[in-house]
Design a protein around this motif. Sequence first.
Motif, mmCIF file in Angstrom:
data_model
loop_
_atom_site.group_PDB
_atom_site.id
_atom_site.type_symbol
_atom_site.label_atom_id
_atom_site.label_comp_id
_atom_site.label_asym_id
_atom_site.label_seq_id
_atom_site.Cartn_x
_atom_site.Cartn_y
_atom_site.Cartn_z
ATOM 1 N N GLY A 14 -71.041 -44.152 56.907
ATOM 2 C CA GLY A 14 -71.867 -44.247 55.643
ATOM 3 C C GLY A 14 -71.715 -44.003 54.231
ATOM 4 O O GLY A 14 -71.519 -44.674 53.526
ATOM 5 N N SER A 15 -71.599 -42.597 54.402
ATOM 6 C CA SER A 15 -71.068 -41.957 53.041
ATOM 7 C C SER A 15 -69.617 -41.906 52.715
ATOM 8 O O SER A 15 -68.855 -41.787 53.333
ATOM 9 N N LEU A 16 -69.608 -41.813 51.189
ATOM 10 C CA LEU A 16 -68.166 -42.081 50.566
ATOM 11 C C LEU A 16 -68.104 -41.115 49.416
ATOM 12 O O LEU A 16 -69.387 -40.997 48.863
ATOM 13 N N PRO A 17 -67.015 -40.609 49.194
ATOM 14 C CA PRO A 17 -67.021 -39.454 48.038
ATOM 15 C C PRO A 17 -66.764 -40.168 46.561
ATOM 16 O O PRO A 17 -65.812 -39.833 45.722
ATOM 17 N N LEU A 18 -67.614 -41.141 46.396
ATOM 18 C CA LEU A 18 -67.461 -41.917 45.048
ATOM 19 C C LEU A 18 -68.847 -41.720 44.225
ATOM 20 O O LEU A 18 -69.799 -41.241 45.011
ATOM 21 N N ASN A 19 -68.561 -42.179 42.967
ATOM 22 C CA ASN A 19 -69.955 -42.345 42.318
ATOM 23 C C ASN A 19 -70.523 -43.553 41.779
ATOM 24 O O ASN A 19 -71.365 -43.944 41.073
ATOM 25 N N ASN A 20 -69.452 -44.524 42.190
ATOM 26 C CA ASN A 20 -69.863 -46.034 41.598
ATOM 27 C C ASN A 20 -69.863 -46.778 42.931
ATOM 28 O O ASN A 20 -69.216 -46.869 43.722
ATOM 29 N N HIS A 21 -71.088 -47.558 43.166
ATOM 30 C CA HIS A 21 -71.413 -48.132 44.235
ATOM 31 C C HIS A 21 -70.584 -49.365 44.476
ATOM 32 O O HIS A 21 -70.381 -50.037 45.550
ATOM 33 N N ARG A 22 -70.455 -50.140 43.288
ATOM 34 C CA ARG A 22 -69.322 -51.287 43.529
ATOM 35 C C ARG A 22 -68.153 -51.025 43.812
ATOM 36 O O ARG A 22 -67.461 -51.737 44.760
ATOM 37 N N GLU A 23 -67.672 -49.857 43.365
ATOM 38 C CA GLU A 23 -65.952 -49.618 43.829
ATOM 39 C C GLU A 23 -66.323 -49.155 45.324
ATOM 40 O O GLU A 23 -65.345 -49.620 46.001
ATOM 41 N N ALA A 24 -67.327 -48.501 45.823
ATOM 42 C CA ALA A 24 -67.483 -48.300 47.113
ATOM 43 C C ALA A 24 -67.472 -49.225 48.030
ATOM 44 O O ALA A 24 -66.834 -49.435 49.210
ATOM 45 N N LEU A 25 -68.359 -50.397 47.521
ATOM 46 C CA LEU A 25 -68.278 -51.729 48.478
ATOM 47 C C LEU A 25 -67.007 -52.581 48.566
ATOM 48 O O LEU A 25 -66.559 -52.747 49.414
ATOM 49 N N GLU A 26 -66.132 -52.278 47.397
ATOM 50 C CA GLU A 26 -64.764 -52.952 47.534
ATOM 51 C C GLU A 26 -64.079 -52.244 48.839
ATOM 52 O O GLU A 26 -63.358 -52.769 49.397
ATOM 53 N N LEU A 27 -64.159 -50.974 48.893
ATOM 54 C CA LEU A 27 -63.382 -50.194 49.754
ATOM 55 C C LEU A 27 -63.944 -50.564 51.094
ATOM 56 O O LEU A 27 -63.210 -50.651 52.159
ATOM 57 N N ILE A 28 -65.362 -50.733 51.512
ATOM 58 C CA ILE A 28 -65.974 -50.892 52.548
ATOM 59 C C ILE A 28 -65.634 -52.387 53.059
ATOM 60 O O ILE A 28 -65.119 -52.613 54.116
ATOM 61 N N PHE A 29 -65.641 -53.397 51.995
ATOM 62 C CA PHE A 29 -65.303 -54.795 52.484
ATOM 63 C C PHE A 29 -63.948 -54.938 52.647
ATOM 64 O O PHE A 29 -63.424 -55.608 53.636
ATOM 65 N N ALA A 30 -63.021 -54.137 52.307
ATOM 66 C CA ALA A 30 -61.484 -54.195 52.376
ATOM 67 C C ALA A 30 -61.204 -53.573 54.031
ATOM 68 O O ALA A 30 -60.339 -54.169 54.608
ATOM 69 N N ALA A 31 -61.944 -52.550 54.016
ATOM 70 C CA ALA A 31 -61.685 -51.832 55.385
ATOM 71 C C ALA A 31 -62.452 -52.609 56.544
ATOM 72 O O ALA A 31 -61.820 -52.481 57.654
ATOM 73 N N THR A 32 -63.455 -52.904 56.274
ATOM 74 C CA THR A 32 -64.587 -53.276 57.619
ATOM 75 C C THR A 32 -65.088 -54.523 57.425
ATOM 76 O O THR A 32 -66.263 -54.700 57.136
ATOM 77 N N PRO A 33 -64.448 -55.800 57.028
ATOM 78 C CA PRO A 33 -65.009 -56.909 56.528
ATOM 79 C C PRO A 33 -65.989 -57.526 57.514
ATOM 80 O O PRO A 33 -66.770 -58.350 57.321
ATOM 81 N N GLU A 34 -65.454 -57.419 58.879
ATOM 82 C CA GLU A 34 -66.311 -57.852 60.019
ATOM 83 C C GLU A 34 -67.688 -57.194 60.402
ATOM 84 O O GLU A 34 -68.739 -57.942 60.616
ATOM 85 N N ILE A 35 -67.870 -55.943 59.798
ATOM 86 C CA ILE A 35 -69.178 -55.359 59.905
ATOM 87 C C ILE A 35 -69.129 -54.278 58.779
ATOM 88 O O ILE A 35 -69.252 -53.005 58.945
ATOM 89 N N PRO A 36 -69.470 -54.836 57.504
ATOM 90 C CA PRO A 36 -69.636 -53.968 56.469
ATOM 91 C C PRO A 36 -70.937 -53.315 56.520
ATOM 92 O O PRO A 36 -71.891 -53.607 57.342
ATOM 93 N N LEU A 37 -71.024 -52.290 55.580
ATOM 94 C CA LEU A 37 -72.447 -51.422 55.584
ATOM 95 C C LEU A 37 -72.448 -51.195 54.012
ATOM 96 O O LEU A 37 -71.643 -51.431 53.434
ATOM 97 N N TRP A 38 -73.736 -50.541 53.886
ATOM 98 C CA TRP A 38 -74.222 -50.418 52.525
ATOM 99 C C TRP A 38 -73.626 -48.916 52.385
ATOM 100 O O TRP A 38 -73.944 -48.078 53.188
ATOM 101 N N PRO A 39 -73.143 -48.373 51.072
ATOM 102 C CA PRO A 39 -72.545 -47.116 50.837
ATOM 103 C C PRO A 39 -73.681 -46.038 50.489
ATOM 104 O O PRO A 39 -74.489 -46.439 49.554
ATOM 105 N N GLN A 40 -73.472 -44.857 51.143
ATOM 106 C CA GLN A 40 -74.361 -43.878 50.556
ATOM 107 C C GLN A 40 -73.405 -42.880 49.854
ATOM 108 O O GLN A 40 -72.605 -42.407 50.270
ATOM 109 N N LEU A 41 -73.980 -42.637 48.603
ATOM 110 C CA LEU A 41 -73.098 -41.783 47.895
ATOM 111 C C LEU A 41 -73.895 -40.377 47.458
ATOM 112 O O LEU A 41 -74.440 -40.041 46.416
ATOM 113 N N PRO A 42 -73.435 -39.331 48.308
ATOM 114 C CA PRO A 42 -74.224 -38.186 48.192
ATOM 115 C C PRO A 42 -74.002 -37.357 46.959
ATOM 116 O O PRO A 42 -74.668 -36.369 46.799
ATOM 117 N N GLY A 43 -73.181 -37.778 46.166
ATOM 118 C CA GLY A 43 -73.154 -37.012 44.901
ATOM 119 C C GLY A 43 -74.474 -37.068 43.959
ATOM 120 O O GLY A 43 -74.474 -36.528 42.961
#
Length: 364
Positions: free
Chosen positions: A15-44
């Motif tokens: 879930g959590s990623l060390p980013l501040n931009n949700h769009r950027e986080a989603l790009e990483l998520i869909f690239a790594a786990t396109p079969e089961i993507p999830l929504w990002p939590q940015l605890p910053g």
Amino acid sequence: MTNPFLPSALPVLIGSLPLNNHREALELIFAATPEIPLWPQLPGNPLEQMMPQFAEGIPCIREENLASPEGRILFDISSADFEAQQLAFYEDYMTVQEDPAKLADSRFRVSRERAEGLYQFTESLQASRNGNRPAAVKGQVTGPFTMLTGIKDRLGRAGYYDDTVREMVVKGIAMKAAWQTHFLATSGLPVIVFIDEPALAGLGSSAFISVSNAAVQEMINEVAEAIHAAGGLAGIHVCANTEWEILLSSKIDILSFDAYSFFDKLAALTEQVHGYLDRGAILAWGGIPTGNAADIDKESSESLTQLWEKQAKKLVRPSRDLPALLRQMLITPSCGTGSLSRVRAEKVLEMTKAVSANLREKYL
């Protein structure tokens, strides 16, 4: 199992990623786990940290200056209007129990302010409706035990030990999990919602000496049942060792554990693990390290694939070989990556994808 979902060693994140931009986080998520993507939590963002993200609408929880270093979240039932707030809470709870369609605009909705990643995620899924379809989508909610041991009163007493607070938080979290399941289901895909329970690592310690295993399992089951009632699969994530028997015999569908650091603890319960798998449940194998920078730096997808083979062979039995085990597994990081550097977080995501691909190519 409540959804037609086959895990088959697919990769998924916590879930959590060390980013501040949700769009950027989603790009990483869909690239790594396109079969089961999830929504990002940015605890910053203070509102996206584990306690505040799912606290709104639960009247016993107070927040003070969360954006400042002195900010805190606590429970307080001493206000003059608390009884009226409590009554309104339970009236709302009964309303959505009787008519789940009313969850959408209820107090149990998680606001965009606290979960921007969730809203951008569902918008991305709608926009790509005609593209490659994922096998499922994943969400997450702070677990009731973690919330109740994380919020304290002004004297430092944990909310778990107050009956009023405990009942309200468990029901509030359960309905937020149900709301999220309905919200993600608008994608038309199977929905998985993980109950994140890092505090369960403290079970059995002196800090929780008076906490009963039965009470913890009852709380988890209440949230899992709410997810099931909304049509989703209920997972639970614990990022360290815990009393695994509680979870293996609970109503969860997916057990997410840190296989990299704590495999032997779970493997000691081989009979219980196979009993869990016999009912069609799933192991989310946290074989990609996140807790120690040195481990991330030294490992590769090849070394972690070999580690999985070495560990999983200890669970093999005549009725369940390595391919059979893999068909009831997801491949995950051992925990979220929100506290890592971006470089290491990206390596964790890349290794998760590659280990999954290696195992599927060899065994499935």
